[in-house]
Design an enzyme around this catalytic site. Structure first.
Site, PDB file in Angstrom:
ATOM      1  CG  ASN A 155      71.024  56.799  99.084  1.00  0.00           C
ATOM      2  OD1 ASN A 155      71.542  56.329 100.096  1.00  0.00           O
ATOM      3  ND2 ASN A 155      71.747  57.271  98.074  1.00  0.00           N
TER       4      ASN A 155
ATOM      5  CG  HIS B 295      79.241  61.662 100.139  1.00  0.00           C
ATOM      6  ND1 HIS B 295      80.106  60.770  99.523  1.00  0.00           N
ATOM      7  CD2 HIS B 295      78.043  61.508  99.521  1.00  0.00           C
ATOM      8  CE1 HIS B 295      79.446  60.118  98.573  1.00  0.00           C
ATOM      9  NE2 HIS B 295      78.197  60.535  98.559  1.00  0.00           N
TER      10      HIS B 295
ATOM     11  CG  ASP C 139      83.243  59.885  99.865  1.00  0.00           C
ATOM     12  OD1 ASP C 139      82.558  60.609 100.612  1.00  0.00           O
ATOM     13  OD2 ASP C 139      83.127  59.909  98.615  1.00  0.00           O
TER      14      ASP C 139
HETATM   15  O1  G3I Z   1      80.020  59.433  80.948  1.00  0.00           O
HETATM   16  C1  G3I Z   1      80.385  60.777  80.625  1.00  0.00           C
HETATM   17  C2  G3I Z   1      81.395  60.811  79.520  1.00  0.00           C
HETATM   18  O2  G3I Z   1      80.787  60.300  78.366  1.00  0.00           O
HETATM   19  C3  G3I Z   1      81.852  62.247  79.337  1.00  0.00           C
HETATM   20  O3  G3I Z   1      82.839  62.295  78.353  1.00  0.00           O
HETATM   21  C4  G3I Z   1      82.400  62.818  80.624  1.00  0.00           C
HETATM   22  C5  G3I Z   1      82.819  64.285  80.486  1.00  0.00           C
HETATM   23  O4  G3I Z   1      82.497  65.020  81.633  1.00  0.00           O
HETATM   24  O5  G3I Z   1      81.394  62.748  81.587  1.00  0.00           O
HETATM   25  C6  G3I Z   1      80.975  61.427  81.855  1.00  0.00           C
HETATM   26  O6  G3I Z   1      79.972  61.474  82.799  1.00  0.00           O
HETATM   27  C7  G3I Z   1      80.393  61.723  84.132  1.00  0.00           C
HETATM   28  C8  G3I Z   1      79.921  60.566  84.996  1.00  0.00           C
HETATM   29  O7  G3I Z   1      80.204  60.827  86.343  1.00  0.00           O
HETATM   30  C9  G3I Z   1      80.582  59.238  84.607  1.00  0.00           C
HETATM   31  O8  G3I Z   1      81.955  59.331  84.796  1.00  0.00           O
HETATM   32  C10 G3I Z   1      79.783  63.014  84.614  1.00  0.00           C
HETATM   33  O9  G3I Z   1      80.348  64.102  83.897  1.00  0.00           O
HETATM   34  C11 G3I Z   1      80.020  63.189  86.074  1.00  0.00           C
HETATM   35  O10 G3I Z   1      79.279  64.319  86.523  1.00  0.00           O
HETATM   36  C12 G3I Z   1      79.548  61.973  86.815  1.00  0.00           C
HETATM   37  O11 G3I Z   1      79.800  62.172  88.184  1.00  0.00           O
HETATM   38  C13 G3I Z   1      79.109  61.315  89.059  1.00  0.00           C
HETATM   39  C14 G3I Z   1      78.169  62.116  89.934  1.00  0.00           C
HETATM   40  O12 G3I Z   1      77.527  61.256  90.860  1.00  0.00           O
HETATM   41  C15 G3I Z   1      77.121  62.831  89.122  1.00  0.00           C
HETATM   42  O13 G3I Z   1      76.226  63.497  89.939  1.00  0.00           O
HETATM   43  C16 G3I Z   1      80.125  60.590  89.922  1.00  0.00           C
HETATM   44  O14 G3I Z   1      80.890  59.710  89.098  1.00  0.00           O
HETATM   45  C17 G3I Z   1      79.421  59.783  91.012  1.00  0.00           C
HETATM   46  O15 G3I Z   1      80.361  59.317  91.929  1.00  0.00           O
HETATM   47  C18 G3I Z   1      78.448  60.688  91.754  1.00  0.00           C
HETATM   48  O16 G3I Z   1      77.767  59.923  92.711  1.00  0.00           O
HETATM   49  C19 G3I Z   1      76.795  60.609  93.496  1.00  0.00           C
HETATM   50  C20 G3I Z   1      75.720  59.619  93.803  1.00  0.00           C
HETATM   51  O17 G3I Z   1      75.197  59.073  92.626  1.00  0.00           O
HETATM   52  C21 G3I Z   1      74.604  60.259  94.628  1.00  0.00           C
HETATM   53  N1  G3I Z   1      75.132  60.892  95.827  1.00  0.00           N
HETATM   54  C22 G3I Z   1      76.240  61.817  95.588  1.00  0.00           C
HETATM   55  C23 G3I Z   1      77.359  61.157  94.812  1.00  0.00           C
HETATM   56  C24 G3I Z   1      78.523  62.103  94.625  1.00  0.00           C
HETATM   57  O18 G3I Z   1      78.183  63.186  93.834  1.00  0.00           O
END
Ligand code: G3I
Length: 303
Positions: free
Chosen positions: A171, A208, A238
């Site tokens: 992926n 994306h 998206d």
């Molecule tokens: O769970 C913690 C929480 O405990 C904490 O309080 C909070 C404070 O920042 O963070 C929370 O974690 C976050 C997590 O999402 C869950 O909400 C992370 O900071 C945040 O960085 C994370 O972002 C995710 C991101 O991947 C991380 O790289 C996005 O939700 C998610 O949509 C995104 O998805 C990725 C795919 O896996 C791979 N391809 C790209 C895509 C977009 O970046």
């Protein structure tokens, strides 16, 4: 049909969404989820930092919540993701010995896949291993740095042994444009894997996109990969501002390639998106269908 999943099923495809365990109690969210989608991808709950935050100690609660809920409703599940340089706990990125890392990686893949054995239709075994803007180089990561290029092959071989029924996907993002060097690098890897019998079943195109939507040759890219003998899937769709034409073009590209087996959007409402400021999804913050919803449904052949 008038819903995305039901309509996609008419051609044997799925239409899925990323799901966050913490939102399943939101009635607006879960109503749309169950009405429109027949596949789900845990947005963060199966990543390494969520499943094996400390070495050898596995946590499956939030991911189980998503998988059990989906399975009970007849929705299929994509697994995301086993080996990725991001959302990786510090204890893994701090490993300095190749043999240790190989054992840790194989154990992680095997344990997570065993837990979900038989319940995941496709696994993102390796995510985003290729560098941006170069032809075929892998990005630096603890896996690449200690195990070399062969870490991807190792991961896929381990994954096949763990759950022989799951489709194993590579992926990545920015591989939708056929002429991009990164696309060519991934294409050469898949061609090489198929030629040497390394187990790989599918390629996930994250998709994306900016406001312009997919590159004009996206269908060509999908068809060229499919011609190697793998399924292709749109895994994290998206599109900034969700233009109707851009969504229609993306869905049409998949519909035009018989081995394009499904589409997943990366969230339900704009407010659920990792790029919420760009309003890139099919439902608005209140859960109403946006114009892009109808264009996607129409492109699937629905009304
Ligand atoms: O769970 C913690 C929480 O405990 C904490 O309080 C909070 C404070 O920042 O963070 C929370 O974690 C976050 C997590 O999402 C869950 O909400 C992370 O900071 C945040 O960085 C994370 O972002 C995710 C991101 O991947 C991380 O790289 C996005 O939700 C998610 O949509 C995104 O998805 C990725 C795919 O896996 C791979 N391809 C790209 C895509 C977009 O970046």
């Amino acid at each position: 049909a008038s819903t995305l999943g039901t309509q996609a099923a008419q051609t044997g495809r799925y239409f899925g969404t990323a799901v966050a365990a913490g939102k399943l109690g939101d009635g607006t969210y879960s109503t749309i989820l169950d009405r429109e989608f027949n596949s789900v991808t845990p947005e963060n709950e199966m990543k390494w930092d969520a499943t094996e935050r400390t070495r050898g100690s596995f946590t499956f609660g939030p991911a189980d919540q998503i998988v059990n809920r989906a399975t009970a409703r007849g929705q299929r599940v994509r697994g995301h993701t086993l080996v990725w340089h991001s959302q990786l706990p510090g204890w893994v990125s701090g490993i300095t010995d190749a043999n240790t890392l190989r054992g840790v990686m194989n154990n992680h893949i095997t344990t997570v896949m065993n837990h979900y054995k038989g319940r995941i239709h496709s696994w993102d075994v390796v995510n985003e291993a290729f560098a941006d803007g170069t032809g075929g180089q892998h990005r630096p990561s603890v896996f690449q740095n200690l195990l070399g290029d062969g870490f991807i092959e190792q991961a896929f071989r381990t994954a096949r042994s763990a759950d022989p029924a799951a489709k194993l996907c590579y992926n990545d993002y920015n591989i939708e444009n056929w002429s991009a060097a990164k696309t060519q690098g991934v294409y050469r890897m898949v061609r090489d894997f198929k030629a040497r019998g390394v187990p790989i079943d599918c390629v996930g195109f994250q998709a994306h996109f900016g406001t312009g939507g997919p590159p004009s040759d996206f269908q060509t890219t999908l068809a060229n990969f499919a011609a190697l003998g793998v399924d292709v899937q749109i895994t994290e769709l998206d599109i900034a501002q969700a233009p109707t034409t851009a969504y229609a073009n993306t869905v049409r590209a998949c519909m035009s390639v018989s081995r394009c087996t499904g589409i997943t959007v990366w969230g339900i409402r704009d407010s659920d998106s990792w790029r919420a400021g760009e309003n890139p999804l099919l439902f608005d913050r209140s859960g109403n269908k946006k114009p892009a919803f109808q264009s996607a449904l129409t492109a699937l052949g629905g009304t």
